[in-house]
Structures are given as structure tokens and as C-alpha cells.
Write a protein that holds these residues in place. Structure first.
Motif, PDB file in Angstrom:
ATOM      1  N   LYS A  46      33.856  41.156  43.756  1.00  0.00           N
ATOM      2  CA  LYS A  46      34.727  40.814  44.883  1.00  0.00           C
ATOM      3  C   LYS A  46      36.005  41.643  44.916  1.00  0.00           C
ATOM      4  CE  LYS A  46      34.984  36.535  43.176  1.00  0.00           C
ATOM      5  NZ  LYS A  46      34.722  36.564  41.713  1.00  0.00           N
ATOM      6  N   ILE A 148      45.594  31.633  43.963  1.00  0.00           N
ATOM      7  CA  ILE A 148      44.624  32.290  43.074  1.00  0.00           C
ATOM      8  C   ILE A 148      44.533  31.588  41.730  1.00  0.00           C
ATOM      9  CG2 ILE A 148      44.562  34.552  44.202  1.00  0.00           C
ATOM     10  CD1 ILE A 148      46.647  35.580  42.282  1.00  0.00           C
ATOM     11  N   GLN A 189      45.409  37.311  38.210  1.00  0.00           N
ATOM     12  CA  GLN A 189      46.753  37.877  38.011  1.00  0.00           C
ATOM     13  C   GLN A 189      47.555  37.010  37.032  1.00  0.00           C
ATOM     14  OE1 GLN A 189      47.845  40.671  38.394  1.00  0.00           O
ATOM     15  NE2 GLN A 189      50.029  40.505  38.197  1.00  0.00           N
TER      16      GLN A 189
HETATM   17  N1  LLP Z   1      35.365  35.658  37.777  1.00  0.00           N
HETATM   18  C1  LLP Z   1      35.448  34.711  38.731  1.00  0.00           C
HETATM   19  C2  LLP Z   1      34.535  33.569  38.661  1.00  0.00           C
HETATM   20  C3  LLP Z   1      36.392  34.824  39.762  1.00  0.00           C
HETATM   21  O1  LLP Z   1      36.471  33.874  40.685  1.00  0.00           O
HETATM   22  C4  LLP Z   1      37.251  35.956  39.812  1.00  0.00           C
HETATM   23  C5  LLP Z   1      38.235  36.113  40.880  1.00  0.00           C
HETATM   24  C6  LLP Z   1      37.123  36.928  38.792  1.00  0.00           C
HETATM   25  C7  LLP Z   1      36.173  36.745  37.791  1.00  0.00           C
HETATM   26  C8  LLP Z   1      37.979  38.161  38.760  1.00  0.00           C
HETATM   27  O2  LLP Z   1      39.320  37.859  38.617  1.00  0.00           O
HETATM   28  P1  LLP Z   1      40.357  39.053  38.328  1.00  0.00           P
HETATM   29  O3  LLP Z   1      40.012  39.659  37.003  1.00  0.00           O
HETATM   30  O4  LLP Z   1      40.244  40.033  39.412  1.00  0.00           O
HETATM   31  O5  LLP Z   1      41.669  38.355  38.315  1.00  0.00           O
HETATM   32  N2  LLP Z   1      42.265  37.847  46.408  1.00  0.00           N
HETATM   33  C9  LLP Z   1      43.136  37.492  45.320  1.00  0.00           C
HETATM   34  C10 LLP Z   1      42.365  37.302  44.020  1.00  0.00           C
HETATM   35  C11 LLP Z   1      41.238  36.302  44.109  1.00  0.00           C
HETATM   36  C12 LLP Z   1      40.450  36.192  42.826  1.00  0.00           C
HETATM   37  C13 LLP Z   1      39.226  35.361  42.993  1.00  0.00           C
HETATM   38  N3  LLP Z   1      38.410  35.266  41.812  1.00  0.00           N
HETATM   39  C14 LLP Z   1      44.226  38.536  45.199  1.00  0.00           C
HETATM   40  O6  LLP Z   1      44.257  39.461  45.998  1.00  0.00           O
HETATM   41  O7  LLP Z   1      45.087  38.420  44.344  1.00  0.00           O
END
Ligand code: LLP
Length: 402
Positions: A46, A148, A189
Motif C-alpha cells: 500500500k 494512522i 510513522q
Molecule cells: N502492515 C500493515 C498491516 C499495515 O496496515 C501497514 C500500514 C503496514 C504494514 C505498513 O506500515 P508502514 O511501515 O508504512 O508504517 N497513509 C498513511 C499511512 C497508513 C498506513 C496503513 N497501514 C500515511 O500516509 O501516513
């Protein structure tokens, strides 16, 4: 140094630029932190789902964390091995469950008891055994933006520990379910180590009790969430992050799965935009550019700060307060608010930094704006990895019913 002027001349703007060498560096850094134990990195699609980017990560050995069957298909098309693909999400449709099972990916990560019964039923119909994990919500505050944060009981994600135990016992007895993983993801984050550590301790404890009940969990999935520096945030030590997870597990024999999104791609990406006009009134100075909230939603949605660089033909040193705004018909359409910047003129370049994660992937066609082109930088060479959309692309699926 990336020559953004030359890239904008060649590809036009708005333009996303990703430094693939930087992505490799980040991948290896994180992999290195986990090297003392069995581990697998499953990139969170995503964050940025461009096929070439997924392919680049697949070649490094990455798996994928997906949140729709569309993302699963992308990962497979990009060459990610099916046994490294995980499918999470609170609202999987029957057809998505069926297709994921047929594609024989590593596991479906379940987020409710009802979902478990549906997966069981669909697996029964397909006469297969569904490999599953359960997303456990440890009710721990990740201390990040509320939009988030995902690991608190007020958030819709996962199930509480008691429900998880019940589900594991049920799944373990079912002929159509095979519980092989345990999962948590408390938010995104995150810039402090403690929330990760606290969550790992709680979930590792649950793992121990499951193992004691002879439920053979093989994957301990710690989700993603490692924060990056947008401005001046402290970031966590990856070494400490991994050590805390190791400590929580003690000598329990599992493969650690980590699902980084932002950490791998965030600071490797840029949104290049051109200045159209400047205008002022008695209150404000607006720098109007050709990128907008449809290209980079984070400032509008979370009031997120993205650092920027101005490449100007004008040699003005003096800075004054301004907003960088786009052409969209919304007052919330800004890329930066109340920042100090020099005078600009038509065709100057503004590079929005840290735009590699949740940039293009959250972009839309609002105001009938075609989405930006995407370019990869690989060993000093630039390659177009997504064409700029044309208005014809936007009209293509609409039906002339009159
Ligand atoms: N695993 C799961 C189950 C998740 O829901 C997410 C992110 C990740 C991994 C990855 O997280 P990261 O390593 O990228 O923090 N649109 C928002 C962020 C939404 C994150 C949703 N889930 C933003 O622009 O800050």
C-alpha cells in the motif's frame, strides 16, 4: 545529486521520482538488523504499489504484505514468490478470499471471528486447508497521528487477546484452517521504540500460551510502522528495534516477519512540481504549483509536513511566509502551509521530499486531473515506470448512456 530540472524537462511535471538504489540500501539495513534470527521482510504494498518498484524489491528477496486481492495480484505479477505473500485487511470479500486461497499464498491474516468462519467455509468448498494468521490488537498506544494508529481497541483492526485465543483454539480443531502465524501492527510513522517493545512482549506471551496448547505457530509477524524523518523527528535504532523483538521471543522458534512500507520507500521518493503563479493578499502569500492534493494527499489529510527544495531561476535570498497550494478547488489543497520560502517565478521547480510512501498510491483523479508520471533512478539512469495519465484514460471506463 539528482538533477530534478533535467528530469522535469524530460518528463514534465507533476512527476514522481524514486531512487531505487536508496530503496535497496534501506532493505538491506533492515534485513541486517534481523540477521541473528530467521526473518522475512514483506513489503507493505500500500505504501507504493508501482510494479517496477515491487519487482525491484522481489529481486532483493522481499515478500509482500497486501490489503486487497488487487495488491496480491500486483505482487504476483511483479514476481514475488507466492509463499512470501500475506493478505491482511478488515473487510475481505468472499471472492477475494477465494482467489487468495486458490493462489496458494503464504497466509490470510484474519481480523475478526466472522471472517474466520467465512474463510473456513470457502476453504471447505475448495477442499483445501487455509493457512491463516490472526491479527491481534494489543491495545497499545503507538504515539502517532490518530488516523494512522491501529493498535488500540478504539481502532477497527484485529481482535483482542481473549478473542484471538478462542479463534486459535477453534482454527486448530478445524479441518479447513491451519493457524501458522500471529500478527500485530500497532500503527505507522512510529518514532519511539517502547510501543513496539510493549506490543512484542504482549504478543510473544500469547504465542507462548498457544505453543503450550500445541498450536504450531511458525510466523511471528510484527507488522510495519517504523517511522522516518520528514523534518526533524527522532528515528528509532533498527538494531534496538530488532533486539527488543528477539528478547520478547526468548528461545521460541519462529520466523519473524516484518512488514515495512514507509521505511523502505518514503525517503527514496520525490514529487517534482512546477510553479505556475504567485499571488498575495493582505493576509497571505500563495505559491501556486501544478501538483495538488490529488497527487500528494498527506499534507491535506494529516497536516503532514514534507520538506521541499526550490530550484529557482531567480536569485532571491530573502524568504517570506507562504503556502504552497495546488489548482484543486478546495481550501484544503496545499502541499505546505506557513513555510518560509524565497520569491519564485513561473516554471521554477519545487521538489517535495519524502514522498515515496503513501504519495502516488493515495493519489486520485479528483477534478479530472490525470495522475502523475513515475520515474525510477537506477544506478544513475532514469527510467519511466509509469506513463502520465491522459484524459482519455480517465474517460475510458465511462459509458455513454444518453
Ligand atoms: N502492515 C500493515 C498491516 C499495515 O496496515 C501497514 C500500514 C503496514 C504494514 C505498513 O506500515 P508502514 O511501515 O508504512 O508504517 N497513509 C498513511 C499511512 C497508513 C498506513 C496503513 N497501514 C500515511 O500516509 O501516513
Amino acid at each position: 545529486m539528482i538533477d530534478f530540472q533535467q528530469l522535469s524537462n524530460k518528463y514534465d511535471t507533476p512527476l514522481y521520482v524514486y531512487d531505487f538504489n536508496e530503496i535497496s540500501k534501506n532493505y538491506y539495513e533492515l534485513k541486517e538488523a534481523f540477521k541473528a534470527r530467521k526473518s522475512m521482510l514483506c513489503y507493505a504494498v500500500k505504501a507504493n504499489s508501482n510494479l517496477s518498484l515491487l519487482k525491484h524489491l522481489a529481486v532483493l528477496g522481499s515478500g509482500c504484505d497486501c490489503v486487497s486481492i488487487g495488491e496480491v495480484k500486483r505482487a504476483l505479477v511483479a514476481g514475488v514468490q507466492r509463499y512470501k505473500i500475506i493478505f491482511s485487511g478488515v473487510g475481505k470479500r468472499d471472492i477475494e478470499i477465494k482467489e487468495a486461497l486458490q493462489k496458494d499464498i503464504l497466509m490470510l491474516n484474519l481480523e475478526s471471528e466472522e471472517e474466520m468462519y467465512r474463510v473456513e467455509k470457502i476453504a471447505q468448498e475448495l477442499k483445501i486447508e487455509a493457512r491463516i494468521s490472526i491479527r491481534v490488537n494489543p491495545n497499545i498506544d503507538p504515539k502517532t497521528h490518530p488516523y494512522i494508529s491501529t493498535g488500540l481497541h478504539e481502532n477497527k483492526f484485529g481482535v483482542d487477546i481473549q478473542s484471538a485465543k478462542k479463534m486459535y483454539l477453534y482454527a486448530n480443531r478445524s479441518n479447513s484452517l491451519n493457524p501458522i502465524g500471529i500478527h500485530f501492527h500497532i500503527g505507522s510513522q512510529i518514532t519511539q521504540t517502547t510501543p513496539f517493545k510493549d506490543a512484542a512482549i504482549v504478543i510473544a506471551d500469547l504465542l507462548k500460551s498457544l505453543k503450550a496448547a500445541n498450536i504450531d505457530i511458525k510466523f511471528f509477524d510484527v507488522g510495519g510502522g517504523v517511522g522516518i524523518r520528514y523534518k526533524d523527528e527522532e528515528t528509532i535504532s533498527l538494531y534496538e528495534y530488532a533486539q527488543n523483538i528477539f528478547e520478547s521471543l526468548g528461545n521460541q522458534d519462529v520466523t519473524i516477519v516484518c512488514e515495512p512500507g514507509r521505511y523502505l520507500v518514503g525517503n527514496s521518493g520525490y514529487l517534482v512540481t512546477k510553479v505556475l503563479y504567485e499571488k498575495r493578499n493582505d493576509k497571505k502569500r500563495f505559491v501556486i504549483v501544478d501538483a495538488a492534493m490529488n497527487d500528494l494527499l498527506r499534507p491535506s489529510l494529516y497536516r503532514a509536513y514534507h520538506d521541499f527544495e526550490l530550484i529557482s531561476a531567480k536569485d532571491s535570498k530573502e524568504k517570506s511566509l507562504a503556502d504552497i497550494v495546488g489548482p484543486i478547488c478546495e481550501s484544503g489543497d496545499f502541499l505546505a502551509k506557513d513555510i518560509y520560502m524565497q520569491e519564485t517565478q513561473h516554471d521554477d521547480i519545487i521538489v517535495m521530499k519524502s514522498a515515496g510512501a503513501y504519495g502516488f498510491s493515495m493519489s486520485s483523479n479528483y477534478n479530472s486531473r490525470p495522475r502523475a508520471a513515475e520515474v525510477a533512478l537506477v544506478d544513475g539512469k532514469d527510467r519511466l515506470i509509469r506513463q502520465r495519465e491522459a484524459i482519455e484514460d480517465l474517460l475510458r471506463l465511462e459509458i455513454d448512456f444518453i
